[in-house]
Each structure stands twice: as structure tokens, then as C-alpha cells.
Motif scaffolding. Structure first.
Motif, PDB file in Angstrom:
ATOM      1  N   UNK A 443       0.841  -1.198   0.000  1.00 49.17           N
ATOM      2  CA  UNK A 443       0.000   0.000   0.000  1.00 49.17           C
ATOM      3  C   UNK A 443       0.877   1.249   0.000  1.00 49.17           C
ATOM      4  N   UNK A 447       0.602   3.812  -2.973  1.00 49.05           N
ATOM      5  CA  UNK A 447       0.212   5.227  -2.830  1.00 49.05           C
ATOM      6  C   UNK A 447       1.247   6.140  -3.478  1.00 49.05           C
ATOM      7  N   UNK A 448       2.520   5.791  -3.311  1.00 47.25           N
ATOM      8  CA  UNK A 448       3.563   6.603  -3.938  1.00 47.25           C
ATOM      9  C   UNK A 448       3.452   6.556  -5.453  1.00 47.25           C
ATOM     10  N   UNK A 451       0.666   8.611  -6.648  1.00 47.43           N
ATOM     11  CA  UNK A 451       0.823  10.052  -6.483  1.00 47.43           C
ATOM     12  C   UNK A 451       1.770  10.657  -7.515  1.00 47.43           C
ATOM     13  N   UNK A 452       2.579   9.822  -8.168  1.00 50.00           N
ATOM     14  CA  UNK A 452       3.402  10.369  -9.247  1.00 50.00           C
ATOM     15  C   UNK A 452       2.493  10.499 -10.455  1.00 50.00           C
ATOM     16  N   UNK A 453       2.159  11.707 -10.859  1.00 48.90           N
ATOM     17  CA  UNK A 453       1.086  11.892 -11.829  1.00 48.90           C
ATOM     18  C   UNK A 453       1.291  11.048 -13.091  1.00 48.90           C
ATOM     19  N   UNK A 458      -5.041  10.869 -11.862  1.00 45.35           N
ATOM     20  CA  UNK A 458      -4.411  10.370 -10.649  1.00 45.35           C
ATOM     21  C   UNK A 458      -5.038  10.899  -9.348  1.00 45.35           C
ATOM     22  N   UNK A 459      -5.570  12.165  -9.293  1.00 42.84           N
ATOM     23  CA  UNK A 459      -6.146  12.581  -8.005  1.00 42.84           C
ATOM     24  C   UNK A 459      -7.281  11.668  -7.563  1.00 42.84           C
ATOM     25  N   UNK A 460      -8.087  11.226  -8.544  1.00 43.56           N
ATOM     26  CA  UNK A 460      -9.192  10.325  -8.240  1.00 43.56           C
ATOM     27  C   UNK A 460      -8.653   9.010  -7.667  1.00 43.56           C
ATOM     28  N   UNK A 462      -5.765   8.394  -6.100  1.00 47.27           N
ATOM     29  CA  UNK A 462      -5.234   8.478  -4.729  1.00 47.27           C
ATOM     30  C   UNK A 462      -6.363   8.623  -3.712  1.00 47.27           C
ATOM     31  N   UNK A 463      -7.419   9.343  -4.066  1.00 46.59           N
ATOM     32  CA  UNK A 463      -8.539   9.472  -3.128  1.00 46.59           C
ATOM     33  C   UNK A 463      -9.161   8.103  -2.866  1.00 46.59           C
ATOM     34  N   UNK A 466      -6.834   6.106  -0.646  1.00 44.98           N
ATOM     35  CA  UNK A 466      -6.769   6.568   0.747  1.00 44.98           C
ATOM     36  C   UNK A 466      -8.028   6.169   1.509  1.00 44.98           C
ATOM     37  N   UNK A 467      -9.187   6.372   0.908  1.00 44.96           N
ATOM     38  CA  UNK A 467     -10.435   6.015   1.592  1.00 44.96           C
ATOM     39  C   UNK A 467     -10.514   4.498   1.774  1.00 44.96           C
ATOM     40  N   UNK A 470      -8.360   3.251   4.611  1.00 44.05           N
ATOM     41  CA  UNK A 470      -8.944   3.566   5.923  1.00 44.05           C
ATOM     42  C   UNK A 470     -10.109   2.631   6.237  1.00 44.05           C
TER      43      UNK A 470
END
Lengths: 650, 291
Positions: A443, A447-448, A451-453, A458-460, A462-463, A466-467, A470
Motif C-alpha cells: 500500500x 500510494x507513492x 501520487x506520481x502523476x 491520478x487525483x481520483x 489516490x482518493x 486513501x479512503x 482507511x
């Protein structure tokens, strides 16, 4: 030993063992008959690993007679699916089975020139070796566990005639079929083994022959036949576009032309059905009616792993295309929603099933991110997921045979009733959830990588990641919480104390899986440098993980598994050893009235009446239940799949 | 990890409880003043701590004690790693493990109040975890590394380009500090429906351990806030103190929310803000590192 012999052993030995086992109905005879080949299988997979790691990929093209044998078997198999559809009066199975048969016949006898042959038929590189290790080692251990389990299972069902020989026929044969899938270079061969896994899966799910089992098995069958149709269509289109059916050619073409994108998307779709991704998750959830070794096998080392293997295998082919971006979003979406759905589940096997689908979603997401770091994380996740999920299913199997329930609520305070088993379960869950263990390492790397575009989306991604991670914390922590929730000794004991189930080979298997998961986690760095990085390089990516000093360093982060392992182990083990409590210090818990220890965990309430104190888990079913979420989840899944297919056509 | 990092990390382990305890004392004093009371002296937390340590032990189960030690030691590990300028993701993962230990402690005895508190605490984790992880991602997009050391090497203050991420982090931190309106797993006062939630079954020196862990947590959280203005660091420290004062005001004017509200706010506002901020730096500033 020559590589060819190892390949033959890894595919044919399970098949031969399965056939031999069919004739043996004596349990005493079956043990050596199954355990010995399993040991050979494990040894062969290790030898193959050293061979390929040292001398590079192996190729093998068996004699032409093998093509004929496989063709005949293939036709029989496809006809059998149609037969199942007719006998069971299942329209979808019948329709999809017939479609497969027609498509295959057309492909083989009309579209392909006669004598068409893919060279080499089998190609074993490091990715195939990693898969083979997972299949052969974890799979063989699960089969050995099955020996004891099925004895208890049949004793419990009070069957008049044993059906174990049929069970082990498909269970052991499965391993051979899976090794075939990962070794195949020719898509024709791959399709044959692919269909064999569908067959094994169908028969293992319906093994108990209850109505529920039959229904679940048929559902698994039609969904996987749908995948088979997608695979066949993809093959036909691939041949039409590029004139080849070799995986080496497809992945070696570099950036593929847009003509190949549609077949690649179809191959991925086939992978999604096998890997039970949304909206096909229902077959894997239903599969839990089968005896536990089946669930363990389907979830950890076979079946679903074939699905993610195909997606991962093709990753170099669709690198940099539209397909890869959508795959990342789709995988991350599945990772998130299935983790959220798992929060609402109180049946242990369903929690495990959702968590499997979620992990496979993460593998697909990582394949879609398609960088060296992401592919490394995907390979690592396949390994760690196989070991940990196999372990947890086997533990749940032992618990289930003892308390006769799969409900997490019935496992309240299990640590006092079955200390050893629940200890294993808790450790297994900690290994699957927390730093510094292997699943979390993937994980971290994932995640890394996300996060490297890597694409505009990519923003979608990572969200979602992350969710989703959790959400994973919620259902695992709550489950552990139910297991450790015990009555204070000052309130007397409420749970009946019972003898721990007899120690058996099953425990040995669970121990070895747990030990494997822990050791591999602590030694993640050598694992990466010895196996995972070379695999990534062999697939054509640059290795992204630096393992100097047995730390794991990416260009963007740093993680030292063994150092954290030592510190965290000390932080948890030292208190467990050093904290001592004296009996006179123990008090009852705070309740809403005077405790009445003489009557167990009870307190004095209204009108001086004693009221037993009860606790239970919260499952938040209104927020995260299948009823509230399924329509949205499946709808979004279908939209994403439609976007996947439509996007490559347009 | 350089010798300097080791030194700072170890120094933080020694000094954090002093700073954290003092800040909690200031919290109590200011809170009292806002409510028109005189309030205890600022050193009251330390007096309480030693009083608790000296009390006779009363325990429910051994498990509850073991896990609470894990909670303390893992939080200390996270503090050490933050001050030693290590990987932010790993720090948050360790913090999650530490938080889970507190929940395991609450779950390890069949007490209705601590069990409800435990369940609510995992809902709190579900609320703030995504924000923390995404904040690390947003910081990475600016500095090109997940390591805390990278923030110090990055010239500009992060607050200027990540204002919305900062707001989201504030939401997460209020939840992590268990302050109103997010004190849902352990109410501040014991005479309510929850009793003391996750802490209900702890007393004496074990409650003191929890208090000590809270001091570490407080310093960890404020240190993370300070990273948003790491050059020069004294502005970051002032920023953290201002944030702490803001938390006190919010704590005093807000009532406790239900968990559903908490989840909606943290996901919609928190995660939403971070998404918008990432789009902002993509589109407006155009200075995301392309790697």
C-alpha cells in the motif's frame, strides 16, 4: 534438473495425482498419495525459481500431438459446459457455453489457418515463476490442510458414501490448470487452462450438492463463461489485427497500435470476471458455501489470481494508452467500494471475500498505474495476499468446525475459548493490516506510485486508495476486537470452557503460512532485490526500489521493514511479557448499576432486578450495507467497464 | 538517517511530554476562562499525572493493559520518526497502528461503554485517515518526496500553495485530538451517555499512561501543522500555536456531533478540499512535479 522436466512436473503431476486419487476412496491411502506429490510440487516450484532466476526464461513447445490432445479435450470441455446448461436448465450457462463453443470452433477451424501453431507454446519468465510459487506452495499447503478438514466435514454431514475422491480430484487438478495458465505463451493454450480453472471452480463450489451450492456454482459458471467469451473474442480480434496469438508478441510490440486496444480491453474484462471485480463480485461471495479449503484456494492462490495475472501480464502492452488510465481508476474504485462494503458484513467468510476482491482491485489499479514501482507493488501484493488470505481462511475453517458458526458475533471472546486458534487469527489480521508487514508495504509503494502523476486521473485514484485503506482498518480492527472481547475475571466466567481442537496437520499448515508471512515481511528487502525487482525488469520496467542495507527506498520515500519490525515487536511483546496483574487487583467492569459477580456479568437494574450485561459489534449496515450501496456500486462498476470498452472503440 | 536526525528524534521523545503536558494545562486554563471560571494552575496536568501514578491498581483484564502500552510506545515511535524527518506515509501508518491499539484496549473487556467508545473510535479513524494520507500526497506533489526532510529542503512555505489541504488537516486534527464537535469516542465529561467511552475501564497509572500518550499525540499533531511553514520554522511554531488556540475555541462553542455527521464532514469537506487544492496546483500554479 532440466527446465522442461520441471515444467512437465508442475502441470502434469497435479493432474496425474488428481486422476490417481479418483480411484482411491480409502482415507489412509489418500494421505500419502496427496501429501507426497504436494511436497514434490513445492520442491519443483522452488527449483524452477532458481533455474529461471539464474539462467533466464525457459521456453517449451511440446510435440504436435499435444496440440491435438488439447484440442480434443478443449472441445469436450466446451461441450460439457453446454451440457451443464441443458441439464441444469440454466439459460445463461447454456447461451454463453454455446457461444463459446461456436466462437472457438470458428476460431480454430475457420479463422486460423490449418496447422497454425504458436512458438513457443509455453514461456516461463520470472512473473510466471512468481505465480507458480504462489500456486504451488500456498496451493499445496491448502490441499494438505484439506485432508483433515474434509474428514471432519464429512463426519459432520454424516454422508453414507464418501465424496472426497471427487473433491480432491478437482482440488489437486486445479493446481495443474493454474500452472498451465501462467506458463502458457500461446493464447490457445492459455484459453484451455483458463477454461479448466472455470470447470474446477464450478465443481468445487457445488461439492456439497445443496440447493444453495448448486445455485452459487451456476452463478460462478455463467460469470466465468462470460469471461471466456470475452477472452475468445479478444483472441479472434488479436489474430485479425496482428496475425499472432503469442503473449510474447503482444507484450513485446511496445506501444501497441489502437487496433490492438479493443482485444486488450476484452482480455482485461475476462480477467475481471475471474478476479470477481465489481460488478462480477457475486460469484465469489456465493462461493463461500463450499468447504473452506475451496474458499482458501480460490481466494489465495488460484482462480482469482489467474484474473489479475492476465491483467498484469498484459501491462507492458497497454502502457501509455487510454486503457491503462481507466484500469487504474477502475481498480482503485473496486478497492475502495468493496472495503466499504466489508464494514457492514458480520459473516466472517464474506468479510474475507470482500477483502480479497478489494486487494485484487488494488493489483489491477497498480497494473493500470503501470510504472516500475507500481508493478513491483502489484507483484509483492500477489505474493503477500496469497499467503495471508490463505492463512485467514484456514483459521476461519478451524474455528467454524469447532463453534459451528461463521458469524463474527459468535466469535466474541474467542481468545478464552480457543486461545491458540484465535491467537493465530489475530496475528494473521495484524499481518494483513499494519506496518511493518508486507501487505502494508504494497500500500505504501502503491500510494507513492499513484501520487506520481501517471495520468490526468491520478487525483481520483489516490482518493480512492486513501479512503479504501482507511475502510480496511475498520473491519479488521472490529473483527479483532470481537475476538479479544472477554469477560473480566472478576465477574466470573460466562463462556463455557472447552478443550482446544486436537492439534493436527491443519495447524502445521496455518503455522507455516503465518511464519511465511512474517518472515517474508521482515525480509521484504531481500525478497524485492532477489525476486520482485528482477521480475519487474524482465517485464521491461526500470526497477524503482533500492534495497541497500535491507531497507526499502523509492525515489520518494524510505521504509525499513526489519528495523520497524524489531521496534514494533518490542513495543507489543515486551508489555505482554512484563505486565503482571495480581488477582486482588482485578475488578469488574463499570455497568449501569451495582455489579453482581455471583451471577456472572450482571448488574442490578430497575426494581433491583438483575440484568445481564451484553455487548455486540456494530456493523453500520444502514450506511455501508449491501442494500444501501449495491445498486450504486454495481452501477458505477458497469459504467466504468462501459467506459473501458467504449473508449477503446472510439 | 543522519546522527543529527537521531539526536532530534530522541530529544523530541524526552521533551514532548513536557511541552504536551504544559499545553494541556494552558488548554484547561483558557477553557476555564472562556467559561468564566478561574481554572487550575497550568501545571495541574503534571500534578494529576503523578497522583494517578500513585493510585492503587484496579484492572479488568490483562489485555487492556498490554494494548495501552502498545498505544504509548507506538505513538512514541511515530513522534520519533516525525522529528527524525522520516517518511510521512510510514509515520501515519504507525499512528494508525497506535490508534488501533487504543481501540483494542477498549475492546479487550466486555464493557458496554468502552465497546461503544471503541466502535466510535474506529469511525473516527475512518474519518481522519484518508485526510492524513491525502495531505501527505499533496505535500509530495509540492516537494517531490514523502520524507519530512524534503519539506525543509523545499524553499517555499507549503501553506501558500496548499491552503485548502491545511484546512482539511485541521478537520482531521480536531478528530484526532478528540475535541468537540468530534469527541464522539470519549466524551470530555464522565456524566454522559458514553461515560468515558474508550477510557471507561482505565484508572490509576494506566489512565496516566493514556494521558502521557495524549501529550505525545498533541506534540505530534502540532509538529505536523508547523510543517506547513517549515522555513523559517518559528513561523510554523506560531502557526501551530494559533491552530491550537482555534481548536480550544471550537471545542468550547461546539456540541458533540453524531458519527454520521463527522464522516460526512471529513469526507465531503476534508477530502473535497484536498481534491480541489490538488486541482488548483495543477491548473493555477502548474507547478506539480512531473516525475
Amino acid at each position: 534438473m532440466a527446465g522442461e522436466a520441471l515444467i512437465a512436473i508442475l502441470i502434469l503431476l497435479p493432474v496425474a495425482t488428481a486422476l490417481a486419487g479418483l480411484a482411491v476412496k480409502n482415507e489412509q491411502l489418500r494421505r500419502p498419495l496427496i501429501i507426497l506429490p504436494c511436497a514434490v510440487l513445492i520442491a519443483a516450484s522452488l527449483l524452477l525459481t532458481f533455474q529461471v532466476a539464474a539462467h533466464g526464461p525457459l521456453t517449451l513447445t511440446p510435440a504436435a500431438s499435444w496440440d491435438t490432445i488439447i484440442l480434443v479435450l478443449e472441445l469436450v470441455l466446451l461441450a460439457y459446459f453446454v451440457y451443464v446448461g441443458v441439464v441444469r436448465k440454466h439459460v445463461l450457462v447454456l447461451g454463453l457455453g454455446a457461444l463459446q463453443l461456436v466462437l472457438f470452433t470458428l476460431l480454430k477451424f475457420v479463422w486460423l489457418p490449418s496447422g497454425f501453431k504458436v512458438q513457443p507454446a509455453l514461456y516461463i519468465d520470472l512473473l510466471a515463476v512468481v505465480m507458480c510459487l504462489v500456486i504451488s506452495v500456498v496451493g499445496a499447503l491448502i490441499v494438505i490442510y484439506g485432508l483433515n478438514y474434509m474428514q471432519n466435514h464429512e463426519r459432520h454431514l454424516k454422508l453414507s458414501a464418501t465424496r472426497q475422491h471427487i473433491f480432491f480430484f478437482f482440488l489437486v487438478g486445479f493446481l495443474g490448470a493454474m500452472n498451465g495458465v501462467v506458463f502458457a505463451n500461446s493464447l490457445l493454450w492459455l484459453f484451455f487452462f483458463w477454461e479448466l480453472t472455470t470447470l474446477c471452480c464450478y465443481h468445487l463450489i457445488r461439492h456439497d450438492l445443496t440447493e444453495e451450492a448448486e445455485q452459487s456454482a451456476l452463478r460462478a459458471l455463467w460469470m466465468n463463461l462470460f469471461g471466456g467469451v470475452a477472452l475468445l473474442t479478444g483472441m479472434a480480434l488479436t489474430y485479425q489485427a496482428s496475425g499472432t496469438l503469442s503473449l510474447l508478441d503482444i507484450t513485446g510490440l511496445g506501444a501497441v497500435g489502437s487496433v490492438l486496444l479493443l482485444p486488450l480491453a476484452l482480455f482485461c474484462l475476462a480477467g475481471f470476471t475471474k478476479a470477481a471485480q465489481v460488478p462480477f463480485q457475486r460469484w465469489l461471495l456465493g462461493a463461500m458455501v463450499a468447504p473452506t479449503p475451496v474458499s482458501a484456494l480460490l481466494h489465495s492462490s488460484t482462480m482469482v489470481k489467474a484474473g489479475v495475472y492476465l491483467v498484469l501480464r498484459l501491462a507492458p502492452a497497454y502502457e501509455g494508452t487510454y486503457l491503462t488510465a481507466v484500469l487504474a481508476v477502475f481498480g482503485a474504485f473496486v478497492f475502495m467500494v468493496t472495503s466499504l462494503l466489508a464494514i457492514s458484513q458480520r459473516i466472517s467468510k464474506r468479510v474475507l471475500a470482500y477483502s480479497t476482491i478489494s486487494s485484487l482491485g488494488l493489483v489491477i489499479c497498480l497494473a493500470g498505474i503501470n510504472t516500475g514501482l507500481a508493478i513491483a507493488a502489484a507483484v509483492a501484493l500477489i505474493i503477500f495476499h496469497a499467503v495471508t488470505k490463505g492463512l485467514l481462511f484456514l483459521v476461519v475453517g478451524i474455528v467454524e468446525q469447532d463453534i459451528h458458526s461463521r458469524d463474527i458475533e459468535d466469535m466474541e471472546g474467542l481468545t478464552t475459548r480457543l486461545p491458540l486458534v484465535s491467537g493465530l487469527a489475530i496475528l494473521g489480521m495484524i499481518v494483513i493490516l499494519f506496518v511493518p508487514f508486507g501487505v502494508l508495504f504494497t500500500k505504501w509503494a502503491g500510494l507513492q506510485a499513484a501520487a506520481t502523476p501517471f495520468s490526468d486521473l491520478y487525483p481520483l485514484v489516490v482518493v480512492f486508495l486513501a479512503v479504501g485503506s482507511a475502510a480496511g482498518v475498520v473491519f479488521w480492527v472490529r473483527w479483532i476486537g470481537r475476538l479479544i472481547s472477554v469477560v473480566s475475571p472478576a465477574e466470573g466466567t460466562s463462556a463455557e470452557s472447552r478443550p482446544e481442537p486436537r492439534l493436527s496437520g491443519s495447524y502445521l499448515v496455518v503455522f507455516s503460512l503465518l511464519a511465511g508471512a512474517v518472515v517474508l515481511s521482515a525480509l521484504a528487502a531481500p525478497l524485492v532485490s532477489g525476486l520482485i525487482n528482477p521480475t519487474v525488469v524482465a517485464m521491461g520496467y526500470s526497477p524503482a526500489l533500492d534495497t541497500t542495507g535491507w531497507h526499502l527506498a523509492t525515489p520518494y520515500g524510505f521504509f525499513s521493514p526489519w528495523a520497524l519490525f524489531v521496534v514494533i515487536a518490542l513495543a507489543l511483546v515486551l508489555p505482554a511479557l512484563l505486565v503482571k496483574i495480581r488477582p486482588e487487583e482485578v475488578r469488574p467492569v463499570y455497568l449501569c448499576g451495582e455489579n453482581q459477580p455471583a451471577a456472572g456479568p450482571t448488574f442490578r437494574s430497575i426494581a433491583d432486578q438483575p440484568v445481564p450485561a451484553q455487548t455486540g459489534g456494530i456493523y453500520w449496515t444502514e450506511a455501508f450495507g449491501e442494500k444501501s450501496l449495491n445498486a450504486w456500486v454495481n452501477g458505477a462498476g458497469i459504467v466504468l467497464l462501459a467506459a473501458l470498452i467504449a473508449g477503446v472503440i472510439v | 538517517m543522519s546522527g543529527f536526525d537521531w539526536l532530534i528524534g530522541l530529544a523530541a521523545l524526552v521533551l514532548a511530554p513536557l511541552v504536551g503536558g504544559f499545553l494541556r494545562g494552558v488548554d484547561r486554563k483558557l477553557t476555564a476562562r472562556m467559561q468564566g471560571r478561574i481554572g487550575p494552575p497550568v501545571w495541574q496536568q503534571f500534578y494529576d499525572f503523578f497522583k494517578l501514578v500513585g493510585k492503587t491498581r484496579a484492572v479488568t483484564t490483562k489485555g487492556a493493559l498490554v494494548w495501552i502500552w502498545g498505544y504509548l510506545l507506538l505513538t512514541m515511535l511515530a513522534v520519533f520518526m516525525l522529528f527524525a524527518r522520516q517518511d510521512l506515509l510510514i509515520i501515519f501508518f504507525i499512528l494508525a497502528f497506535a490508534g488501533a491499539c487504543l481501540v483494542f484496549g477498549a475492546f479487550s473487556v466486555r464493557s458496554p461503554y468502552s465497546q461503544i467508545g471503541g466502535h466510535r473510535e474506529i469511525m473516527q479513524m475512518l474519518s481522519y485517515e484518508p485526510i492524513l494520507l491525502l495531505a501527505a500526497v499533496a505535500i509530495f506533489l509540492q516537494t517531490g518526496t514523502f520524507k519530512v526532510s524534503g519539506i525543509f529542503e523545499h524553499g517555499e512555505p507549503l501553506l501558500l500553495t496548499l491552503p485548502l489541504v491545511f484546512v482539511a488537516v485541521l478537520i482531521a486534527l480536531t478528530i484526532k485530538l478528540r475535541k468537540s464537535p468530534f469527541d464522539i469516542s470519549a466524551s470530555e465529561h464522565a456524566h454522559q451517555e458514553l461515560v468515558r467511552g474508550v477510557y471507561t475501564e482505565y484508572s490509576g497509572r494506566h489512565l496516566a499512561l493514556i494521558e502521557l500518550t495524549h501529550w505525545y499525540e498533541l506534540v505530534l499533531i502540532l509538529a505536523f501543522v508547523a510543517l506547513f511553514w517549515a522555513q523559517p520554522l518559528w513561523i510554523g511554531v506560531l502557526l501551530a500555536l494559533a491552530v491550537y488556540f482555534l481548536e480550544l475555541i471550537v471545542d468550547n462553542v461546539e456540541a458533540r456531533l453524531q458519527w454520521g455527521w463527522m464522516l460526512s464532514i471529513s469526507w465531503a469537506a476534508g477530502v473535497g478540499f484536498i481534491l480541489v487544492n490538488i486541482l488548483m496546483i495543477e491548473l493555477l500554479f502548474g507547478n506539480v512535479l512531473r516525475l
